[in-house]
Design a protein around this motif. Sequence first.
Motif, PDB file in Angstrom:
ATOM      1  N   GLU A   1       0.672  -1.284  -0.183  1.00 38.57           N
ATOM      2  CA  GLU A   1       0.008  -0.045   0.149  1.00 38.57           C
ATOM      3  C   GLU A   1       0.887   0.963   0.154  1.00 38.57           C
ATOM      4  O   GLU A   1      -0.145   2.255  -1.101  1.00 38.57           O
ATOM      5  CB  GLU A   1      -1.145  -0.257   0.911  1.00 38.57           C
ATOM      6  N   ALA A   2       2.019   1.276   0.623  1.00 41.76           N
ATOM      7  CA  ALA A   2       2.574   2.424   1.049  1.00 41.76           C
ATOM      8  C   ALA A   2       3.124   3.124  -0.637  1.00 41.76           C
ATOM      9  O   ALA A   2       3.676   3.238  -0.581  1.00 41.76           O
ATOM     10  CB  ALA A   2       4.354   2.346   1.450  1.00 41.76           C
ATOM     11  N   LEU A   3       4.234   1.437  -1.173  1.00 40.44           N
ATOM     12  CA  LEU A   3       4.876   1.724  -2.085  1.00 40.44           C
ATOM     13  C   LEU A   3       3.440   2.349  -3.002  1.00 40.44           C
ATOM     14  O   LEU A   3       4.097   2.913  -4.677  1.00 40.44           O
ATOM     15  CB  LEU A   3       5.119   0.318  -3.067  1.00 40.44           C
ATOM     16  N   ALA A   4       2.132   1.883  -3.448  1.00 37.27           N
ATOM     17  CA  ALA A   4       1.470   2.208  -4.534  1.00 37.27           C
ATOM     18  C   ALA A   4       1.194   3.895  -4.028  1.00 37.27           C
ATOM     19  O   ALA A   4       1.422   4.370  -5.399  1.00 37.27           O
ATOM     20  CB  ALA A   4       0.643   0.836  -3.882  1.00 37.27           C
ATOM     21  N   GLN A   5       1.193   4.170  -2.778  1.00 40.45           N
ATOM     22  CA  GLN A   5       1.349   5.546  -2.728  1.00 40.45           C
ATOM     23  C   GLN A   5       2.168   6.086  -3.492  1.00 40.45           C
ATOM     24  O   GLN A   5       1.544   7.352  -3.623  1.00 40.45           O
ATOM     25  CB  GLN A   5       0.511   5.406  -1.130  1.00 40.45           C
ATOM     26  N   ALA A   6       2.864   5.847  -3.083  1.00 37.51           N
ATOM     27  CA  ALA A   6       4.795   6.885  -3.931  1.00 37.51           C
ATOM     28  C   ALA A   6       4.271   6.741  -4.892  1.00 37.51           C
ATOM     29  O   ALA A   6       4.305   7.151  -5.501  1.00 37.51           O
ATOM     30  CB  ALA A   6       5.360   5.708  -3.039  1.00 37.51           C
ATOM     31  N   LEU A   7       3.896   6.001  -5.808  1.00 36.41           N
ATOM     32  CA  LEU A   7       3.772   5.427  -7.170  1.00 36.41           C
ATOM     33  C   LEU A   7       2.281   6.011  -8.158  1.00 36.41           C
ATOM     34  O   LEU A   7       1.841   6.120  -9.124  1.00 36.41           O
ATOM     35  CB  LEU A   7       3.665   4.366  -7.538  1.00 36.41           C
TER      36      LEU A   7
END
Length: 129
Positions: free
Chosen positions: A26-32
């Motif tokens: 989820e954190a990587l998704a938000q960053a991207l």
Amino acid sequence: MSTFTKPSHIGRKISRIRELRDMKQEALAQALGTSQQTISALENSEEIDDEKLKQIAKALGVSVEALKNFSDEAAINYFNNFYDNSNGTNFGTNNNCTFNPLDKLIEAYEENKKLYERLVQAEKIKWSI
């Protein structure tokens, strides 16, 4: 017989680096700027285009080369070398202190004392006017 080697699975490497960075999908998704499902699909992909790889590398805080060349063995070797315990510490061999920490603490205390005295003097002047 063929000597064909299995291609590098970039998605697994992204997943391992993300896990080592203690980052959730989820954190990587938000960053991207994408969804968790998209990250899951990326981590299951054997190949990812270079532009997307640059974005992922930036979000993970690593270089594209680090992503492409990542292996668990290399990571283990890195940490084994980084935490060389030959001198009884976990910080390698170049950790000789060139000052006495107690002297620095006393210097800070003395400086604090001088600042406090100046503050009291300024308040006295302010209230005497």
